[in-house]
Design an enzyme around this catalytic site. Structure first.
Site, PDB file in Angstrom:
ATOM      1  N   ASP A  32      65.920  41.292  38.724  1.00  0.00           N
ATOM      2  CA  ASP A  32      65.662  41.475  37.645  1.00  0.00           C
ATOM      3  C   ASP A  32      66.409  39.936  36.777  1.00  0.00           C
ATOM      4  OD1 ASP A  32      64.250  42.512  34.962  1.00  0.00           O
ATOM      5  OD2 ASP A  32      63.472  43.882  37.029  1.00  0.00           O
ATOM      6  N   ASP A  41      66.516  34.966  35.187  1.00  0.00           N
ATOM      7  CA  ASP A  41      65.195  34.722  34.576  1.00  0.00           C
ATOM      8  C   ASP A  41      63.836  34.379  35.352  1.00  0.00           C
ATOM      9  OD1 ASP A  41      63.415  34.250  32.500  1.00  0.00           O
ATOM     10  OD2 ASP A  41      64.276  34.218  30.978  1.00  0.00           O
ATOM     11  N   SER A 111      47.035  42.316  41.321  1.00  0.00           N
ATOM     12  CA  SER A 111      46.692  42.680  40.182  1.00  0.00           C
ATOM     13  C   SER A 111      45.364  43.365  40.193  1.00  0.00           C
ATOM     14  CB  SER A 111      46.858  42.894  38.575  1.00  0.00           C
ATOM     15  OG  SER A 111      46.634  43.647  38.122  1.00  0.00           O
ATOM     16  N   TYR A 152      46.638  37.060  31.655  1.00  0.00           N
ATOM     17  CA  TYR A 152      47.866  37.416  32.968  1.00  0.00           C
ATOM     18  C   TYR A 152      46.456  38.138  33.985  1.00  0.00           C
ATOM     19  CZ  TYR A 152      49.185  42.251  34.731  1.00  0.00           C
ATOM     20  OH  TYR A 152      50.162  43.401  36.143  1.00  0.00           O
ATOM     21  N   LYS A 156      47.003  36.575  37.381  1.00  0.00           N
ATOM     22  CA  LYS A 156      46.850  37.617  38.768  1.00  0.00           C
ATOM     23  C   LYS A 156      45.876  36.577  39.629  1.00  0.00           C
ATOM     24  CE  LYS A 156      49.792  40.393  37.959  1.00  0.00           C
ATOM     25  NZ  LYS A 156      51.432  41.111  38.491  1.00  0.00           N
TER      26      LYS A 156
HETATM   27  N1  LIG Z   1      51.710  49.250  35.888  1.00  0.00           N
HETATM   28  C1  LIG Z   1      50.616  48.596  36.074  1.00  0.00           C
HETATM   29  O1  LIG Z   1      49.142  49.621  35.901  1.00  0.00           O
HETATM   30  C2  LIG Z   1      50.089  47.338  37.283  1.00  0.00           C
HETATM   31  C3  LIG Z   1      49.482  46.895  37.326  1.00  0.00           C
HETATM   32  C4  LIG Z   1      48.931  46.293  38.299  1.00  0.00           C
HETATM   33  C5  LIG Z   1      49.929  45.238  38.806  1.00  0.00           C
HETATM   34  N2  LIG Z   1      51.491  45.316  38.105  1.00  0.00           N
HETATM   35  C6  LIG Z   1      51.997  44.389  38.334  1.00  0.00           C
HETATM   36  O2  LIG Z   1      53.433  45.008  39.182  1.00  0.00           O
HETATM   37  C7  LIG Z   1      54.300  44.642  39.010  1.00  0.00           C
HETATM   38  C8  LIG Z   1      55.332  45.442  38.526  1.00  0.00           C
HETATM   39  O3  LIG Z   1      55.311  46.352  37.071  1.00  0.00           O
HETATM   40  P1  LIG Z   1      55.406  47.157  36.602  1.00  0.00           P
HETATM   41  O4  LIG Z   1      54.008  48.358  36.305  1.00  0.00           O
HETATM   42  O5  LIG Z   1      56.908  47.954  37.448  1.00  0.00           O
HETATM   43  O6  LIG Z   1      56.024  46.545  35.206  1.00  0.00           O
HETATM   44  P2  LIG Z   1      57.494  46.981  34.355  1.00  0.00           P
HETATM   45  O7  LIG Z   1      57.554  46.792  33.306  1.00  0.00           O
HETATM   46  O8  LIG Z   1      58.110  48.499  34.683  1.00  0.00           O
HETATM   47  O9  LIG Z   1      58.593  46.233  35.719  1.00  0.00           O
HETATM   48  C9  LIG Z   1      58.325  44.938  35.823  1.00  0.00           C
HETATM   49  C10 LIG Z   1      59.864  44.143  36.073  1.00  0.00           C
HETATM   50  O10 LIG Z   1      59.644  42.839  35.825  1.00  0.00           O
HETATM   51  C11 LIG Z   1      61.028  42.019  35.620  1.00  0.00           C
HETATM   52  N3  LIG Z   1      60.445  40.589  34.879  1.00  0.00           N
HETATM   53  C12 LIG Z   1      60.006  40.939  33.586  1.00  0.00           C
HETATM   54  N4  LIG Z   1      59.828  39.445  33.072  1.00  0.00           N
HETATM   55  C13 LIG Z   1      60.905  38.713  34.146  1.00  0.00           C
HETATM   56  C14 LIG Z   1      61.488  37.841  34.351  1.00  0.00           C
HETATM   57  N5  LIG Z   1      61.798  36.551  33.793  1.00  0.00           N
HETATM   58  N6  LIG Z   1      62.217  37.419  35.272  1.00  0.00           N
HETATM   59  C15 LIG Z   1      62.814  38.541  36.129  1.00  0.00           C
HETATM   60  N7  LIG Z   1      62.321  40.105  35.670  1.00  0.00           N
HETATM   61  C16 LIG Z   1      61.266  39.625  35.313  1.00  0.00           C
HETATM   62  C17 LIG Z   1      61.405  43.383  34.047  1.00  0.00           C
HETATM   63  O11 LIG Z   1      62.692  43.551  33.259  1.00  0.00           O
HETATM   64  C18 LIG Z   1      61.083  44.552  34.856  1.00  0.00           C
HETATM   65  O12 LIG Z   1      61.825  45.228  35.468  1.00  0.00           O
HETATM   66  C19 LIG Z   1      54.048  43.430  37.777  1.00  0.00           C
HETATM   67  O13 LIG Z   1      53.527  41.772  38.663  1.00  0.00           O
HETATM   68  C20 LIG Z   1      53.494  43.877  37.410  1.00  0.00           C
HETATM   69  O14 LIG Z   1      51.959  42.465  37.098  1.00  0.00           O
HETATM   70  C21 LIG Z   1      51.269  46.674  37.297  1.00  0.00           C
END
Ligand SMILES: NC(=O)c1ccc[n+]([C@@H]2O[C@H](COP(=O)([O-])OP(=O)(O)OC[C@H]3O[C@@H](n4cnc5c(N)ncnc54)[C@H](O)[C@@H]3O)[C@@H](O)[C@H]2O)c1
Length: 258
Positions: A32, A41, A111, A152, A156
């Site tokens: 992360d 990153d 997503s 976004y 996806k």
């Molecule tokens: N929460 C939702 O409703 C939802 C729905 C569909 C898909 N998603 C997808 O699920 C995945 C996880 O999302 P989440 O909901 O747990 O969100 P979250 O924000 O809780 O977690 C995302 C994680 O990705 C990390 N991240 C972001 N940018 C980064 C970078 N440049 N380098 C390394 N790490 C990085 C963040 O630090 C964080 O820990 C994502 O791909 C998101 O698009 C989420």
């Protein structure tokens, strides 16, 4: 026991998936931008290279599964760099480490937003592997509030299509690596906290993302599916985007797809 690398492990779906796998006795390497075994990153080339070298070092050169989960949902160009180019770099960059596993697996987190309006030029730039062109197009989209949200969804769409294009190739299926994705609906994580903070906001969001089956989900719901897709049991799923979305896909796409 298996060694599984997951990106985005500091929060939300990634954090809960890492906890689930560890509770089952698996070894998890989290990556992360903060608070992880590998701090990298994934929006940058340096970060992606660091992920690959640190993953090789910490795993001793062998992974059993990769879960490319890290993501951003902001209407900014970095979203496409993390979600698409970071995701693909995770899968491609770590694939050599799967070679020594008796049951290698790879999963990405896409997503249900891939079913929403997207920008064809941005999707094409991603699939062409042209990050400067993709960032330039995302910068144009970000400048106008009417198009910023396409970033976004486009990231996806491109990720799901990349999975479909690559899953059956010699590098993946030919190497006995099931490559698949999940398509979550609205999941209660930091990413959606503001969008579901009030009853009114939740209702508005659920009009766009209908979830007739049990509504907004906790991250463990997605974690359970990711754990199975990364498991030894998954031998024959190839290039599937498994929607775990409380019904958005069937409501939006009906019987136009299956
Ligand atoms: N929460 C939702 O409703 C939802 C729905 C569909 C898909 N998603 C997808 O699920 C995945 C996880 O999302 P989440 O909901 O747990 O969100 P979250 O924000 O809780 O977690 C995302 C994680 O990705 C990390 N991240 C972001 N940018 C980064 C970078 N440049 N380098 C390394 N790490 C990085 C963040 O630090 C964080 O820990 C994502 O791909 C998101 O698009 C989420």
């Amino acid at each position: 026991m298996r060694t599984i690398l997951i990106t985005g492990s500091a929060s939300g779906i990634g954090k809960v998936t890492a906890e689930l796998l560890r509770s089952r006795g698996e070894t998890v390497i989290g990556a992360d931008i903060r608070d992880a075994e590998i701090v990298a990153d994934l929006s940058t080339a340096d970060g992606r290279a660091r992920l690959a070298s640190e993953a090789a070092r910490l795993s001793g050169g062998r992974l059993d599964a990769i879960i490319a989960n890290a993501g951003l949902a902001l209407p900014v160009p970095a979203t496409v760099s993390v979600n698409f180019f970071g995701g693909v770099a995770t899968l491609e960059g770590l694939r050599p480490l799967l070679a020594g596993s008796p049951a290698p697996r790879a999963v990405a987190v896409s997503s249900m937003a891939s079913l929403m309006p997207s920008d064809a030029a941005l999707v094409e730039a991603c699939l062409a592997g042209d990050e400067p062109a993709a960032v330039a197009r995302a910068t144009e989209l970000a400048a106008d509030p009417a198009t910023a949200n396409l970033i976004y969804a486009s990231s996806k769409v491109a990720l799901s299509r990349w999975i479909r294009r690559n899953a059956a190739t010699p590098a993946w299926a030919g190497a006995s690596i099931p490559l698949n994705a999940v398509g979550p609906g609205v999941i209660a994580t930091a990413m959606t906290a503001d969008m579901i903070a009030t009853e009114e906001a939740r209702k508005g969001l659920l009009q766009m993302v209908p979830m007739p089956l049990n509504g907004i989900a906790e991250p463990i719901v997605v974690a359970n599916l990711l754990a199975w897709l990364a498991s030894v049991e998954n031998t024959h799923l190839c290039g599937q985007v498994v929607f775990v979305d409380g019904g958005s896909d069937v409501v939006i796409r009906g019987d136009s797809t299956w």
